[in-house]
Design a protein around this motif. Sequence first.
Motif, PDB file in Angstrom:
ATOM      1  N   ALA A   1    -109.577  15.207  22.505  1.00 42.74           N
ATOM      2  CA  ALA A   1    -110.727  14.731  23.280  1.00 42.74           C
ATOM      3  C   ALA A   1    -111.712  15.861  23.516  1.00 42.74           C
ATOM      4  O   ALA A   1    -112.927  15.636  23.574  1.00 42.74           O
ATOM      5  N   GLU A   2    -111.214  17.080  23.657  1.00 41.84           N
ATOM      6  CA  GLU A   2    -112.082  18.236  23.855  1.00 41.84           C
ATOM      7  C   GLU A   2    -112.562  18.804  22.523  1.00 41.84           C
ATOM      8  O   GLU A   2    -113.764  18.970  22.305  1.00 41.84           O
ATOM      9  N   SER A   3    -111.636  19.088  21.632  1.00 38.82           N
ATOM     10  CA  SER A   3    -112.015  19.781  20.401  1.00 38.82           C
ATOM     11  C   SER A   3    -112.712  18.867  19.405  1.00 38.82           C
ATOM     12  O   SER A   3    -113.789  19.196  18.888  1.00 38.82           O
ATOM     13  N   GLN A   4    -112.146  17.691  19.152  1.00 38.69           N
ATOM     14  CA  GLN A   4    -112.693  16.836  18.096  1.00 38.69           C
ATOM     15  C   GLN A   4    -113.800  15.914  18.601  1.00 38.69           C
ATOM     16  O   GLN A   4    -114.903  15.896  18.037  1.00 38.69           O
ATOM     17  N   PHE A   5    -113.539  15.161  19.661  1.00 39.72           N
ATOM     18  CA  PHE A   5    -114.542  14.206  20.133  1.00 39.72           C
ATOM     19  C   PHE A   5    -115.787  14.919  20.640  1.00 39.72           C
ATOM     20  O   PHE A   5    -116.919  14.492  20.384  1.00 39.72           O
ATOM     21  N   LEU A   6    -115.602  16.008  21.376  1.00 36.64           N
ATOM     22  CA  LEU A   6    -116.754  16.761  21.876  1.00 36.64           C
ATOM     23  C   LEU A   6    -117.574  17.328  20.721  1.00 36.64           C
ATOM     24  O   LEU A   6    -118.815  17.313  20.748  1.00 36.64           O
TER      25      LEU A   6
ATOM     26  N   MET B   1    -113.979  13.019  29.325  1.00 39.13           N
ATOM     27  CA  MET B   1    -114.744  14.076  28.672  1.00 39.13           C
ATOM     28  C   MET B   1    -116.232  13.746  28.663  1.00 39.13           C
ATOM     29  O   MET B   1    -117.079  14.625  28.916  1.00 39.13           O
ATOM     30  N   LEU B   2    -116.592  12.499  28.397  1.00 39.19           N
ATOM     31  CA  LEU B   2    -117.993  12.101  28.421  1.00 39.19           C
ATOM     32  C   LEU B   2    -118.595  12.290  29.810  1.00 39.19           C
ATOM     33  O   LEU B   2    -119.730  12.756  29.951  1.00 39.19           O
ATOM     34  N   GLU B   3    -117.833  11.929  30.824  1.00 36.96           N
ATOM     35  CA  GLU B   3    -118.320  12.085  32.193  1.00 36.96           C
ATOM     36  C   GLU B   3    -118.500  13.560  32.529  1.00 36.96           C
ATOM     37  O   GLU B   3    -119.493  13.951  33.161  1.00 36.96           O
ATOM     38  N   ARG B   4    -117.550  14.396  32.135  1.00 39.70           N
ATOM     39  CA  ARG B   4    -117.664  15.825  32.395  1.00 39.70           C
ATOM     40  C   ARG B   4    -118.871  16.412  31.679  1.00 39.70           C
ATOM     41  O   ARG B   4    -119.584  17.270  32.222  1.00 39.70           O
ATOM     42  N   LEU B   5    -119.108  15.964  30.451  1.00 40.78           N
ATOM     43  CA  LEU B   5    -120.253  16.454  29.685  1.00 40.78           C
ATOM     44  C   LEU B   5    -121.559  16.062  30.371  1.00 40.78           C
ATOM     45  O   LEU B   5    -122.485  16.876  30.480  1.00 40.78           O
ATOM     46  N   ASP B   6    -121.631  14.834  30.853  1.00 40.49           N
ATOM     47  CA  ASP B   6    -122.834  14.363  31.534  1.00 40.49           C
ATOM     48  C   ASP B   6    -123.071  15.137  32.827  1.00 40.49           C
ATOM     49  O   ASP B   6    -124.196  15.545  33.124  1.00 40.49           O
ATOM     50  N   LEU B   7    -122.010  15.360  33.601  1.00 41.32           N
ATOM     51  CA  LEU B   7    -122.137  16.099  34.858  1.00 41.32           C
ATOM     52  C   LEU B   7    -122.527  17.558  34.605  1.00 41.32           C
ATOM     53  O   LEU B   7    -123.324  18.137  35.355  1.00 41.32           O
TER      54      LEU B   7
END
Length: 257
Positions: A91-96, A150-156
């Motif tokens: 979720a961190e390495s690939q999806f991000l 992960m999406l929420e953390r990226l947005d924040l």
Amino acid sequence: MFVDVLSVKEFAKNVLLDVLPHDFDIICSHPMFGPQSAKHGWDGLYFVYENVRIGNEENRVNRCKKFLEIFEREGCKMVEMSCQEHDKYAAESQFLTHTVGRVLEMLKLESTPINTKGYESLLDLVENTSGDSFDLYYGLFMYNRNVLEMLERLDLAFEDLRKQLFGRLHEVVRKQLFGNAESRKVVQENYSKGHLNGAAALSSSSKSVRSVFKQILGFLVLVSDVGVLVHFPSCCFIMALICFLSADSHSSFPSQD
């Protein structure tokens, strides 16, 4: 033996355990590379796997071993890891990585005559991720329970960075807007605390300026009577003089006589 090479592991593992007969061996694997990132070979690239269900018979154990040796001989770094752990890290390495790459692709970035190394890396990221289908990216989102966080953390994180930038900008603008006013306030406070000589000089200078302005105003009033100087800019100037002179309670306007 059944082997999957999907990018999402925990969901695939549960499905295979549900639908395959118990005498089927199962390996859940994920080569951590694709056609773009592995176009020069597999050496040094990660291969993640979990022996989900392998029988105890020697031939079944050897068959599993031979399959994994294919990637080991090609120079892959073999990492045995549970499917749950894999999805957490992916979720961190690939999806991000895919998310950032697709965002940059939407910006239509182009190479420039003065590319930095960092910018070259961004262009390489776009190239590596844009070659994969959106269905693959959607699969990373749909079947990995960790990516919503992960999406929420990226947005924040992006919003927090924006606030830091504009917060500092507001402080700069505030200093530009109010810095001179604050300086004048300090000067006035210094005069009021006992700089009498300076105050007297300031008062004398102010009276001299007012005297000159009185003469100018008298002339403007006279010529305005004969229609020589009656228009909007003159009126504004006259009103400004009146406001300035009205600050002196002892001032008197010149007579039109």
